[in-house]
Scaffold this motif. Structure first.
Motif, PDB file in Angstrom:
ATOM      1  N   VAL A 159       0.816  -1.222   0.000  1.00  0.00           N
ATOM      2  CA  VAL A 159       0.000   0.000   0.000  1.00  0.00           C
ATOM      3  C   VAL A 159       0.844   1.265   0.000  1.00  0.00           C
ATOM      4  CG1 VAL A 159      -2.010  -0.994   1.148  1.00  0.00           C
ATOM      5  CG2 VAL A 159      -0.170  -0.013   2.530  1.00  0.00           C
ATOM      6  N   ALA A 160       2.159   1.111   0.213  1.00  0.00           N
ATOM      7  CA  ALA A 160       3.031   2.288   0.267  1.00  0.00           C
ATOM      8  C   ALA A 160       4.460   1.829   0.042  1.00  0.00           C
ATOM      9  CB  ALA A 160       2.915   2.985   1.620  1.00  0.00           C
ATOM     10  N   GLY A 161       5.314   2.803  -0.252  1.00  0.00           N
ATOM     11  CA  GLY A 161       6.706   2.473  -0.528  1.00  0.00           C
ATOM     12  C   GLY A 161       7.416   1.829   0.647  1.00  0.00           C
ATOM     13  N   ILE A 186      -1.079  -0.607  -4.452  1.00  0.00           N
ATOM     14  CA  ILE A 186      -2.528  -0.741  -4.643  1.00  0.00           C
ATOM     15  C   ILE A 186      -3.206  -0.411  -3.320  1.00  0.00           C
ATOM     16  CG2 ILE A 186      -4.426  -2.407  -4.974  1.00  0.00           C
ATOM     17  CD1 ILE A 186      -2.926  -3.674  -7.196  1.00  0.00           C
ATOM     18  N   ARG A 187      -4.183   0.480  -3.374  1.00  0.00           N
ATOM     19  CA  ARG A 187      -4.984   0.781  -2.183  1.00  0.00           C
ATOM     20  C   ARG A 187      -6.436   0.484  -2.512  1.00  0.00           C
ATOM     21  NH1 ARG A 187      -2.150   6.155   0.554  1.00  0.00           N
ATOM     22  NH2 ARG A 187      -0.214   5.053   1.000  1.00  0.00           N
ATOM     23  N   ALA A 188      -6.860  -0.725  -2.176  1.00  0.00           N
ATOM     24  CA  ALA A 188      -8.220  -1.125  -2.555  1.00  0.00           C
ATOM     25  C   ALA A 188      -8.830  -2.067  -1.533  1.00  0.00           C
ATOM     26  CB  ALA A 188      -8.189  -1.781  -3.934  1.00  0.00           C
ATOM     27  N   GLU A 245       1.813   4.876  -8.510  1.00  0.00           N
ATOM     28  CA  GLU A 245       3.250   4.745  -8.270  1.00  0.00           C
ATOM     29  C   GLU A 245       3.662   5.745  -7.207  1.00  0.00           C
ATOM     30  OE1 GLU A 245       5.667   4.317 -12.103  1.00  0.00           O
ATOM     31  OE2 GLU A 245       3.675   4.870 -12.799  1.00  0.00           O
ATOM     32  N   MET A 246       4.390   5.255  -6.209  1.00  0.00           N
ATOM     33  CA  MET A 246       4.803   6.144  -5.132  1.00  0.00           C
ATOM     34  C   MET A 246       6.300   6.419  -5.215  1.00  0.00           C
ATOM     35  SD  MET A 246       4.338   5.803  -1.016  1.00  0.00           S
ATOM     36  CE  MET A 246       2.601   6.115  -0.943  1.00  0.00           C
ATOM     37  N   LEU A 247       6.615   7.698  -5.356  1.00  0.00           N
ATOM     38  CA  LEU A 247       8.014   8.120  -5.304  1.00  0.00           C
ATOM     39  C   LEU A 247       8.387   8.188  -3.829  1.00  0.00           C
ATOM     40  CD1 LEU A 247       7.382  11.194  -7.623  1.00  0.00           C
ATOM     41  CD2 LEU A 247       8.470   9.078  -8.378  1.00  0.00           C
ATOM     42  N   TRP A 278      -0.678  11.310  11.371  1.00  0.00           N
ATOM     43  CA  TRP A 278      -0.018  10.144  11.981  1.00  0.00           C
ATOM     44  C   TRP A 278      -0.164   9.029  10.976  1.00  0.00           C
ATOM     45  CZ3 TRP A 278       2.480  10.046  16.716  1.00  0.00           C
ATOM     46  CH2 TRP A 278       2.968   8.800  17.112  1.00  0.00           C
ATOM     47  N   TRP A 279       0.936   8.362  10.589  1.00  0.00           N
ATOM     48  CA  TRP A 279       0.834   7.411   9.487  1.00  0.00           C
ATOM     49  C   TRP A 279       1.284   6.001   9.881  1.00  0.00           C
ATOM     50  CZ3 TRP A 279       2.530   3.861   6.061  1.00  0.00           C
ATOM     51  CH2 TRP A 279       1.753   3.711   4.896  1.00  0.00           C
ATOM     52  N   SER A 280       0.518   4.999   9.436  1.00  0.00           N
ATOM     53  CA  SER A 280       0.954   3.597   9.538  1.00  0.00           C
ATOM     54  C   SER A 280       0.364   2.835   8.362  1.00  0.00           C
ATOM     55  CB  SER A 280       0.478   2.988  10.849  1.00  0.00           C
ATOM     56  OG  SER A 280      -0.929   2.947  10.865  1.00  0.00           O
ATOM     57  N   TRP A 298       3.090  15.467  -1.050  1.00  0.00           N
ATOM     58  CA  TRP A 298       4.211  14.704  -0.465  1.00  0.00           C
ATOM     59  C   TRP A 298       3.930  14.512   1.012  1.00  0.00           C
ATOM     60  CZ3 TRP A 298       9.863  16.089  -2.299  1.00  0.00           C
ATOM     61  CH2 TRP A 298      10.679  14.967  -2.174  1.00  0.00           C
ATOM     62  N   ASN A 299       4.311  13.343   1.498  1.00  0.00           N
ATOM     63  CA  ASN A 299       4.130  13.027   2.915  1.00  0.00           C
ATOM     64  C   ASN A 299       5.456  12.529   3.474  1.00  0.00           C
ATOM     65  OD1 ASN A 299       3.118  12.366   5.405  1.00  0.00           O
ATOM     66  ND2 ASN A 299       2.024  10.537   4.709  1.00  0.00           N
ATOM     67  N   ASP A 300       6.005  13.237   4.455  1.00  0.00           N
ATOM     68  CA  ASP A 300       7.231  12.774   5.115  1.00  0.00           C
ATOM     69  C   ASP A 300       6.843  12.192   6.470  1.00  0.00           C
ATOM     70  OD1 ASP A 300       8.392  14.016   2.979  1.00  0.00           O
ATOM     71  OD2 ASP A 300       9.641  15.400   4.141  1.00  0.00           O
ATOM     72  N   VAL A 301       7.054  10.888   6.625  1.00  0.00           N
ATOM     73  CA  VAL A 301       6.685  10.225   7.883  1.00  0.00           C
ATOM     74  C   VAL A 301       7.943   9.983   8.705  1.00  0.00           C
ATOM     75  CG1 VAL A 301       5.501   8.263   8.943  1.00  0.00           C
ATOM     76  CG2 VAL A 301       4.831   9.031   6.656  1.00  0.00           C
ATOM     77  N   PHE A 302       7.843  10.268  10.007  1.00  0.00           N
ATOM     78  CA  PHE A 302       8.977  10.024  10.896  1.00  0.00           C
ATOM     79  C   PHE A 302       8.684   8.771  11.687  1.00  0.00           C
ATOM     80  CE2 PHE A 302       8.631  14.635  10.120  1.00  0.00           C
ATOM     81  CZ  PHE A 302       9.672  14.682   9.205  1.00  0.00           C
ATOM     82  N   VAL A 346      13.103   7.704   8.414  1.00  0.00           N
ATOM     83  CA  VAL A 346      12.261   8.569   7.583  1.00  0.00           C
ATOM     84  C   VAL A 346      11.656   7.731   6.464  1.00  0.00           C
ATOM     85  CG1 VAL A 346      12.259  10.495   5.957  1.00  0.00           C
ATOM     86  CG2 VAL A 346      13.611  10.643   8.067  1.00  0.00           C
ATOM     87  N   ASP A 347      10.370   7.939   6.224  1.00  0.00           N
ATOM     88  CA  ASP A 347       9.653   7.281   5.125  1.00  0.00           C
ATOM     89  C   ASP A 347       8.879   8.362   4.402  1.00  0.00           C
ATOM     90  OD1 ASP A 347       7.594   6.120   3.613  1.00  0.00           O
ATOM     91  OD2 ASP A 347       6.406   5.689   5.398  1.00  0.00           O
ATOM     92  N   THR A 348       9.254   8.681   3.173  1.00  0.00           N
ATOM     93  CA  THR A 348       8.464   9.699   2.468  1.00  0.00           C
ATOM     94  C   THR A 348       7.774   9.079   1.266  1.00  0.00           C
ATOM     95  OG1 THR A 348       9.747  10.672   0.653  1.00  0.00           O
ATOM     96  CG2 THR A 348      10.468  11.191   2.916  1.00  0.00           C
ATOM     97  N   GLY A 349       6.662   9.677   0.890  1.00  0.00           N
ATOM     98  CA  GLY A 349       5.928   9.159  -0.255  1.00  0.00           C
ATOM     99  C   GLY A 349       5.226  10.266  -1.015  1.00  0.00           C
ATOM    100  N   ALA A 350       5.337  10.214  -2.354  1.00  0.00           N
ATOM    101  CA  ALA A 350       4.687  11.209  -3.202  1.00  0.00           C
ATOM    102  C   ALA A 350       4.088  10.477  -4.389  1.00  0.00           C
ATOM    103  CB  ALA A 350       5.709  12.236  -3.681  1.00  0.00           C
TER     104      ALA A 350
HETATM  105  N1  SER Z   1       4.114   5.819   3.966  1.00  0.00           N
HETATM  106  C1  SER Z   1       3.693   7.164   3.761  1.00  0.00           C
HETATM  107  C2  SER Z   1       2.507   7.258   2.813  1.00  0.00           C
HETATM  108  O1  SER Z   1       2.147   6.306   2.210  1.00  0.00           O
HETATM  109  C3  SER Z   1       4.841   7.974   3.193  1.00  0.00           C
HETATM  110  O2  SER Z   1       5.545   7.240   2.259  1.00  0.00           O
HETATM  111  O3  SER Z   1       1.929   8.287   2.705  1.00  0.00           O
END
Ligand code: SER
Length: 685
Positions: A38-40, A66-68, A89-91, A155-157, A189-193, A212-216
């Motif tokens: 669901v995420a990078g 895929i988010r479904a 596609e997640m950068l 807050w991301w998980s 863009w989302n920067d997760v710590f 750090v986990d970022t996703g765009a």
């Molecule tokens: N995991 C976070 C998200 O999917 C950042 O990569 O938004």
């Protein structure tokens, strides 16, 4: 900037900042808590949690997602705005205990404003209410005052458990002409710590390192950088939409746009997922893909199209994205076959189900379709509830969802009552200490055990008499209880050198091994008996099980490397093996498979049975069954240099012991899944 250029700019930027660039991982995660990637960060969960070593301190990639379904589900949004997708596609860039909040925010800002030259005035940022530090960094780096939000937004998980932490999001202003806030301000863009690990009770434990986990989203960046407000107007989608226009013979108009978007989106989700090995089915991720495919067909129908659709469109997807994702082209034949089978099967059901609905609609009184009818559509015609809702929604009719669920659980109850038998009774016993069956692999043929429980006629009894049909649990046993597709042992329980019970089969409910059979003498709870397995049958079963591993290896040689086990039943001298493959095997392929197995048998290759840590087994390249839960210590069965699998079954020690193998039959059991039945040993000879 084309989407190819955007990917390259992103990766080049992070490479210049010391990141190791890696390819996308599969959409099928190596993680039983998630249906899809669901995420990078999904492939890096173990590194974030500190259970796997980091292969580099800084990493960047473009990950298929895929988010479904589950916690991250955008399915219902698709088609109705220009910003949501089931596949995207997640950068992403990662720091595994290297840079933290400063570095992440500084690099995001530099890429957006210095490299991509986006106007800083058009961006706003958010931080978590508790995160003073990031808020201060934004002031310093960008002169921006972050909007502070709570857990819901910042807050991301990935799932309900696992690594998580506060995040900071960057939004882009698409212009004051958009009255709706969500259309105007788009998260880019989302920067997760990643600082915490959440357990099943919701407790947070600090992770060993600060990550750090970022996703765009590439699709959103494409819109932004190509001057579009709708992702579906970018170069990622225009060709797919044109191909759809050609096939359905209708042009895109403002009215029918949602259907074109749904079809283009669903083509990507279904195509990429199947190329990565998902097979449409009635469970888990297979079911999600089946639903998506059926929704796409329904939208094709709304555009006036009849017959298969996504299977015709798949080549357009390969043409668009095959250069970046070579698996699409490599798998083309198989994917098209699977989609075609699935579409053909559903086309008939769709016609018949719609006929049923057309009959029911005039009877509807209060604008609500009764739940039983929706359930009948589901059960008989394969209509997912959301499909029925969608068809009726166009006519302003809703569905009695509670009634649907009631009908569904009633049916589940009925089938449980039919198949469960004594299982539930044993399940009530699993709190008790179970059976120690650690000797099931030992050559030792007999062991002294104490009777823990006797079940007769649906009741636990302290004692039973000769002639009674019973199920018996012992404190320890060397009987193999049916598990992992291998049928259980047969044999005897003995006391005073006399047979006390003839055991027809040993089965298993959780941690209890259950000996089923008929008593030849009185038996009491607390008695000491000797377990004696039927060694001839054990040997026949072991032959069949090792032969199953050879069969899988041979299929991968003869057909292709992607053949994967979908299920199996190993009985004495007989094998039933289900595997992923999109068409019937030819006679020549069947013969070549059988010949290869018999060649390996005649080579008398040693078969080693080893225990090792799950990590060591993975390192050795042992094949595992996806979705199976494995403990920390696993058994690895290695036959010469041709097969290495994680397996808890019983096996021969030399391929020669199998004697001979003969393929009896090969047939389809569902779309994309084939079944081989094979005899081995004396039976095959
Ligand atoms: N995991 C976070 C998200 O999917 C950042 O990569 O938004």
């Amino acid at each position: 900037m084309t989407y190819d250029e955007i990917r390259k700019v992103f990766l080049d930027f992070f490479e210049s900042k010391g990141h190791k660039i890696v390819p996308s991982a599969s959409l099928i995660p190596n993680d039983p808590t998630l249906l899809f990637t669901v995420a990078g960060m999904v492939p890096w969960k173990g590194i974030l949690q500190g259970t796997e070593p980091a292969f580099a301190p800084r990493v960047a990639d473009v990950q298929k997602c895929i988010r479904a379904g589950g916690k991250h589900n955008d399915l219902d949004e698709v088609g109705f705005d220009g910003r949501h997708h089931t596949f995207f596609e997640m950068l992403g860039n990662w720091s595994f205990g290297d840079y933290f909040k400063d570095g992440a925010i500084e690099m995001s800002w530099e890429l957006l404003t210095q490299v991509l030259k986006l106007d800083p005035a058009r961006m706003r940022v958010t931080t978590h209410i508790s995160d003073e530090e990031s808020t201060e960094i934004w002031r310093r780096v960008a002169g921006k005052e972050a909007i502070r939000l709570g857990d819901k937004d910042n807050w991301w998980s990935a799932g309900d458990t696992g690594p998580c932490g506060p995040c900071t999001e960057i939004f882009y202003d698409f212009g004051a002409e958009f009255e709706n806030e969500d259309d105007r301000w788009v998260e880019i863009w989302n920067d997760v710590f990643m600082q915490y690990d959440r357990d099943a009770n919701g407790n947070l434990t600090p992770l060993p390192k600060q990550n750090v986990d970022t996703g765009a989203g590439l699709e959103r960046w494409a819109a932004l950088l190509q001057g579009k407000v709708d992702n579906y107007d970018t170069d990622l989608f225009v060709n797919l939409i044109h191909a759809t226009e050609d096939i359905v013979g209708v042009k895109k108009t403002p009215e029918n746009t949602p259907s074109f978007k749904v079809i283009a989106d669903h083509l990507r989700a279904v195509g990429f997922a199947i190329a990565d090995g998902v097979i449409p089915s009635n469970t888990d991720r297979g079911y999600v893909i089946r639903r998506i495919l059926r929704r796409a067909m329904r939208h094709g129908q709304m555009l006036g199209h009849r017959g298969v659709l996504l299977s015709k469109l798949y080549p357009a997807l390969v043409a668009e994205m095959g250069h970046a994702y070579p698996e699409l082209g490599r798998e083309e034949k198989r994917v098209v076959e699977i989609i075609q089978n699935e579409e053909n099967a559903f086309a008939d059901m769709l016609q018949n189900g719609i006929k049923l609905l057309d009959n029911e609609i005039p009877k509807i009184q209060n604008g609500i379709l009764p739940g039983e009818i929706a359930f009948k559509l589901f059960d008989t015609y394969g209509f997912p509830l959301d499909l029925t809702q969608m068809i009726l929604g166009e006519k302003n009719i809703s569905v009695d969802v509670a009634g649907f669920e009631r009908a569904m659980s009633e049916q589940k109850e009925r089938s449980r009552a039919n198949t469960k038998g004594t299982r539930t009774l044993w399940e009530s016993q699993t709190e008790q200490p179970g059976t120690d069956d650690s000797s099931k692999y030992a050559p030792d043929n007999t062991m002294a055990s104490r009777v823990l429980a006797i079940l007769r006629n649906g009741e636990f009894v302290p004692s039973a008499a000769s002639g009674d049909e019973v199920e018996v649990a012992l404190d320890k046993t060397n009987f193999y209880g049916t598990q992992g597709g291998q049928v259980g042992d047969s044999g005897e329980l003995v006391a005073d050198n006399k047979t006390v019970m003839n055991v027809a089969e040993a089965t298993r409910v959780d941690n209890i091994v259950i000996h089923k059979g008929v008593l030849a003498a009185e038996l009491n709870v607390g008695d000491i008996v000797y377990t004696k397995i039927n060694t001839a049958t054990r040997q026949q079963t072991a032959r069949a099980h090792t032969a199953t591993h050879l069969l899988q290896a041979a299929l991968r040689h003869v057909l292709n490397e992607d053949v994967e086990q979908r299920g199996s039943k190993v009985s004495p001298d007989a094998v039933r093996f289900d595997f992923s493959f999109g068409r019937a095997m030819t006679d020549a392929e069947k013969q070549a498979t059988e010949d290869l197995i018999n060649k390996w048998i005649s080579e008398n290759m040693p078969v080693s049975h080893e225990e090792m840590s799950l990590d060591a087994a993975k390192q050795r390249g042992a094949m595992a069954l996806f979705g199976e839960k494995y403990g920390d210590v696993v058994k690895v069965i290695t036959a010469g240099d041709i097969s290495c699998e994680l397996c808890g079954g019983t096996h021969v020690y030399n391929t020669g012991e199998i004697l001979h193998a003969h393929i009896n039959k090969e047939k389809s059991i569902s779309s994309g899944v084939r079944r081989i039945t094979m005899s081995v040993g004396t039976m095959a000879e």
